[in-house]
Write an enzyme that holds these catalytic residues in place. Structure first.
Site, mmCIF file in Angstrom:
data_model
loop_
_atom_site.group_PDB
_atom_site.id
_atom_site.type_symbol
_atom_site.label_atom_id
_atom_site.label_comp_id
_atom_site.label_asym_id
_atom_site.label_seq_id
_atom_site.Cartn_x
_atom_site.Cartn_y
_atom_site.Cartn_z
ATOM 1 N N SER A 16 41.546 40.699 38.121
ATOM 2 C CA SER A 16 41.478 41.153 39.516
ATOM 3 C C SER A 16 42.311 40.270 40.446
ATOM 4 C CB SER A 16 40.014 41.132 39.986
ATOM 5 O OG SER A 16 39.183 41.820 39.087
ATOM 6 N N CYS A 44 36.943 42.884 34.975
ATOM 7 C CA CYS A 44 36.393 44.002 35.753
ATOM 8 C C CYS A 44 36.731 45.341 35.112
ATOM 9 C CB CYS A 44 36.930 43.927 37.177
ATOM 10 S SG CYS A 44 36.378 45.274 38.201
ATOM 11 N N CYS A 49 32.870 45.427 35.751
ATOM 12 C CA CYS A 49 32.446 46.412 36.751
ATOM 13 C C CYS A 49 32.622 47.872 36.308
ATOM 14 C CB CYS A 49 33.237 46.242 38.045
ATOM 15 S SG CYS A 49 33.954 44.624 38.333
ATOM 16 N N LYS A 52 30.840 49.041 33.042
ATOM 17 C CA LYS A 52 29.415 48.900 33.370
ATOM 18 C C LYS A 52 28.934 50.084 34.213
ATOM 19 C CE LYS A 52 28.320 47.216 37.069
ATOM 20 N NZ LYS A 52 28.168 45.829 37.506
ATOM 21 N N TYR A 178 22.342 39.637 37.745
ATOM 22 C CA TYR A 178 22.561 41.077 37.924
ATOM 23 C C TYR A 178 23.070 41.757 36.654
ATOM 24 C CZ TYR A 178 27.673 40.638 38.532
ATOM 25 O OH TYR A 178 29.010 40.425 38.341
ATOM 26 N N GLU A 182 21.298 45.002 35.020
ATOM 27 C CA GLU A 182 22.042 46.269 34.936
ATOM 28 C C GLU A 182 22.010 46.807 33.505
ATOM 29 O OE1 GLU A 182 25.150 45.524 38.641
ATOM 30 O OE2 GLU A 182 25.784 45.016 36.626
ATOM 31 N N HIS A 436 20.744 62.634 59.598
ATOM 32 C CA HIS A 436 19.451 63.093 59.114
ATOM 33 C C HIS A 436 19.606 64.317 58.219
ATOM 34 C CE1 HIS A 436 15.135 63.571 59.223
ATOM 35 N NE2 HIS A 436 15.305 64.857 59.479
ATOM 36 N N GLU A 441 19.476 56.419 57.317
ATOM 37 C CA GLU A 441 19.088 56.486 58.733
ATOM 38 C C GLU A 441 17.988 55.479 59.072
ATOM 39 O OE1 GLU A 441 16.952 60.086 60.140
ATOM 40 O OE2 GLU A 441 16.848 60.688 58.043
HETATM 41 C C1 LIG Z 1 29.405 42.808 32.794
HETATM 42 C C2 LIG Z 1 30.036 42.466 34.114
HETATM 43 C C3 LIG Z 1 29.851 43.284 35.190
HETATM 44 C C4 LIG Z 1 30.435 42.996 36.407
HETATM 45 N N1 LIG Z 1 30.214 43.836 37.448
HETATM 46 C C5 LIG Z 1 30.789 43.574 38.640
HETATM 47 C C6 LIG Z 1 30.615 44.466 39.736
HETATM 48 O O1 LIG Z 1 29.921 45.489 39.617
HETATM 49 N N2 LIG Z 1 31.213 44.185 40.903
HETATM 50 C C7 LIG Z 1 31.999 43.060 41.066
HETATM 51 O O2 LIG Z 1 32.534 42.848 42.152
HETATM 52 N N3 LIG Z 1 32.169 42.182 40.042
HETATM 53 C C8 LIG Z 1 31.590 42.429 38.843
HETATM 54 N N4 LIG Z 1 31.793 41.553 37.802
HETATM 55 C C9 LIG Z 1 32.566 40.330 38.041
HETATM 56 C C10 LIG Z 1 34.064 40.609 38.000
HETATM 57 O O3 LIG Z 1 34.400 41.246 36.788
HETATM 58 C C11 LIG Z 1 34.827 39.295 38.139
HETATM 59 O O4 LIG Z 1 34.389 38.630 39.305
HETATM 60 C C12 LIG Z 1 36.330 39.515 38.223
HETATM 61 O O5 LIG Z 1 36.814 40.209 37.104
HETATM 62 C C13 LIG Z 1 37.037 38.164 38.371
HETATM 63 O O6 LIG Z 1 38.423 38.355 38.395
HETATM 64 P P1 LIG Z 1 39.380 37.179 37.951
HETATM 65 O O7 LIG Z 1 40.754 37.623 38.317
HETATM 66 O O8 LIG Z 1 38.889 35.899 38.461
HETATM 67 O O9 LIG Z 1 39.236 37.075 36.352
HETATM 68 P P2 LIG Z 1 39.258 38.155 35.216
HETATM 69 O O10 LIG Z 1 39.160 39.529 35.724
HETATM 70 O O11 LIG Z 1 38.255 37.698 34.225
HETATM 71 O O12 LIG Z 1 40.718 38.002 34.607
HETATM 72 C C14 LIG Z 1 41.140 36.870 33.937
HETATM 73 C C15 LIG Z 1 42.219 37.267 32.947
HETATM 74 O O13 LIG Z 1 42.886 36.108 32.481
HETATM 75 C C16 LIG Z 1 43.180 36.265 31.117
HETATM 76 N N5 LIG Z 1 43.404 34.910 30.575
HETATM 77 C C17 LIG Z 1 42.483 33.918 30.467
HETATM 78 N N6 LIG Z 1 43.071 32.806 29.993
HETATM 79 C C18 LIG Z 1 44.374 33.108 29.810
HETATM 80 C C19 LIG Z 1 45.497 32.352 29.369
HETATM 81 N N7 LIG Z 1 45.404 31.061 29.062
HETATM 82 N N8 LIG Z 1 46.685 32.971 29.274
HETATM 83 C C20 LIG Z 1 46.831 34.283 29.600
HETATM 84 N N9 LIG Z 1 45.804 35.039 30.048
HETATM 85 C C21 LIG Z 1 44.595 34.447 30.161
HETATM 86 C C22 LIG Z 1 41.976 36.991 30.566
HETATM 87 O O14 LIG Z 1 42.281 37.637 29.353
HETATM 88 C C23 LIG Z 1 41.669 37.945 31.702
HETATM 89 O O15 LIG Z 1 42.288 39.192 31.535
HETATM 90 C C24 LIG Z 1 31.230 41.833 36.559
HETATM 91 C C25 LIG Z 1 31.423 40.986 35.467
HETATM 92 C C26 LIG Z 1 30.836 41.289 34.251
HETATM 93 C C27 LIG Z 1 31.059 40.378 33.085
#
Ligand SMILES: Cc1cc2nc3c(=O)[nH]c(=O)nc-3n(C[C@H](O)[C@H](O)[C@H](O)COP(=O)(O)OP(=O)(O)OC[C@H]3O[C@@H](n4cnc5c(N)ncnc54)[C@H](O)[C@@H]3O)c2cc1C
Length: 452
Positions: A16, A44, A49, A52, A178, A182, A436, A441
């Site tokens: 993300s 995500c 997200c 899920k 959470y 969920e 309503h 509301e």
């Molecule tokens: C089951 C679950 C449900 C969730 N539900 C929600 C929700 O409903 N709403 C919400 O807002 N948040 C939710 N989250 C949280 C959300 O997914 C995270 O907050 C978000 O993805 C964080 O984004 P990020 O960019 O920090 O990391 P990530 O999305 O985790 O991305 C990190 C990326 O870096 C890559 N990476 C790691 N190390 C290396 C490396 N050395 N070299 C190259 N690539 C690498 C990984 O493969 C990964 O693709 C949920 C999380 C989980 C586990």
């Protein structure tokens, strides 16, 4: 920008935060590369997200079928095909992966399908190459952890839960955050017998206490077995699954045990310490308000910094870093009034302070509560209640917290978050005309203070 480096920004992790930072930076004219070792879109999109929520949708049909009887429907021959649902979910995720790829390519970002490692403050190793860069952004996210207990290797985490070959008929979910709740709702809705084990007195630490209690009530009504102040001490393999021994001596047999007890920042083995990037006590990257680490040209966003681990926050942080580095002014993220939802059944939506936090910050507060049976359930016959709560700073009359458990809570709270962000007062809530008949509301018709 000087051409002394191969890139202006090298982003590690296309989740993300990383994807947003890459795109915004590239659109601002920077030469950007992003390395992703696993899947575009990160947690995500792939194991968070999105899948899920799709599983939540799948699980909600059982209640809808039950509830339809009161409205005159007869629904025969209900059958659920786990493999079909997972296959369709995987198809949708593959589509999203493609969209992420196109977005990056169209922004001119170079994608490296590889693990990346920092060699020094301006050098990255990825895809077998050494690449130089002016700035580095670490957006590597987090990974679920399983505590060291006997038989811990038999447990799954949310990562595996999305790809189970068979739907488990009996599941133990460990953890009161959470994600665990969920999944408890998902498995329960799909027909499994679910036990939730949580070490605290009640789950969802950090949420308003009224919501925590209300969700526990609703989950129990749905037949979920909640075991508080309990931990798992041993897991053993049994023919069809696992035998789980709890700290109170109880034994639960299940087809699967899922740990949702925490996630650790992905900070190991990527050269952070060597590059002078400071980590905190739990291994997350320490950053300032502009997401800058202790190394001058290295930034970090998202879960790897363990601030507010939510997708929209990671996105906002990623954008802010790109704007700070390549835009016209430094940009930081505002962490007050970050709304969030728990897609439990029923769901929770929340924004602003809990009652406890508001008392601590403002001293004198007013509380307004609504607790009612949703209109739908007057005919469905379901014993479910919705609950809403407003917290008001008495001195300024500003609404400082909105909390809800009930259908569409997440959708409703998103709108309220705008009001809080604008500093809306209780008088302005009261002056707003209701829609309503809706549940929402209630938020503009609460007149009686719950406490003096
Ligand atoms: C089951 C679950 C449900 C969730 N539900 C929600 C929700 O409903 N709403 C919400 O807002 N948040 C939710 N989250 C949280 C959300 O997914 C995270 O907050 C978000 O993805 C964080 O984004 P990020 O960019 O920090 O990391 P990530 O999305 O985790 O991305 C990190 C990326 O870096 C890559 N990476 C790691 N190390 C290396 C490396 N050395 N070299 C190259 N690539 C690498 C990984 O493969 C990964 O693709 C949920 C999380 C989980 C586990």
């Amino acid at each position: 920008m000087a051409e002394e480096y191969d890139f202006d920004l090298f982003v590690i992790g296309a989740g993300s935060g990383g994807v947003r930072a890459s795109r915004v930076a590239a659109n601002l004219g920077a030469r950007v590369a992003v390395a992703e070792e696993r899947y575009l879109g990160g947690t995500c999109v792939n194991v968070g997200c999105i899948p899920k929520k799709l599983l939540v949708y799948a699980s909600e049909f059982s209640e809808a079928f039950d509830d339809s009887a009161g409205f005159g429907w007869t629904v025969n021959d209900r059958r659920f095909d786990w493999n079909k649902m997972i296959a369709n979910k995987n198809k949708e995720i593959a589509r999203l992966n493609g969209i992420y790829e196109t977005l990056l390519i169209n922004s001119g970002v170079k994608i490296l399908r590889s693990r990346a490692r920092i060699i020094d403050a301006h050098t990255i190793e990825a895809a077998g190459e050494r690449i130089t860069t002016r700035y580095i952004l670490v957006a590597t996210g987090g990974w679920p952890t399983v505590p060291k207990i006997s038989g811990g290797e038999l447990a799954i985490t949310s990562n595996e839960a999305f790809y189970l070959e068979r739907m488990p008929q009996k599941v133990v979910v460990v953890g009161g955050g959470y994600i665990g709740l969920e999944f408890a709702g998902i498995f329960n809705g799909l027909g499994a017998k679910v036990t939730v084990v949580h070490r605290g007195e009640i789950f969802l630490r950090g949420f308003d206490d009224d919501l925590r209690v209300a969700l526990a009530d609703e989950m129990r009504k749905r037949g979920i077995d909640l075991r508080f102040q309990t931990t798992v001490i041993r897991i053993e393999r049994r023919d069809a699954g696992v035998r789980v021994t709890l700290s109170d001596g109880a034994v639960v047999d299940a087809n699967a045990i899922m740990f949702a007890t925490g996630r650790a920042a992905n900070t190991h083995g990527i050269g952070l310490e060597e590059a002078g990037v400071m980590l905190d006590g739990v291994g997350a990257i320490v950053v300032d308000r502009y997401s800058r680490t202790s190394a001058e040209n290295i930034y970090a966003v998202g879960d790897v910094t363990n601030r507010k681990n939510l997708t929209p926050v990671a996105i906002a942080e990623g954008r802010a870093v790109a704007e700070t580095l390549f835009g016209r002014r430094a940009m930081s993220v505002e962490y007050d009034n970050v709304p969030s939802a728990v897609f439990s059944q029923p769901p929770i939506g929340t924004v602003g302070l809990t009652e406890v936090e508001a008392r601590r910050r403002y001293g004198e507060i007013d509380i307004y509560k609504a607790n009612f049976r949703p209109l739908r359930h007057t005919m469905s016959g379901r014993d479910e209640r919705s609950f809403m709560k407003l917290i008001v700073d008495r001195k300024s009359d500003r609404v400082v917290g909105c909390h809800m458990i009930g259908t569409d809570a997440g959708e409703i709270v998103q709108g309220l978050a705008i009001a809080l962000q604008c500093g809306a007062t209780k008088a302005q809530f009261d002056a707003t005309i209701a829609v309503h008949p809706t549940a929402a509301e209630e938020f503009v018709t609460m007149r009686e203070r719950a406490t003096a």
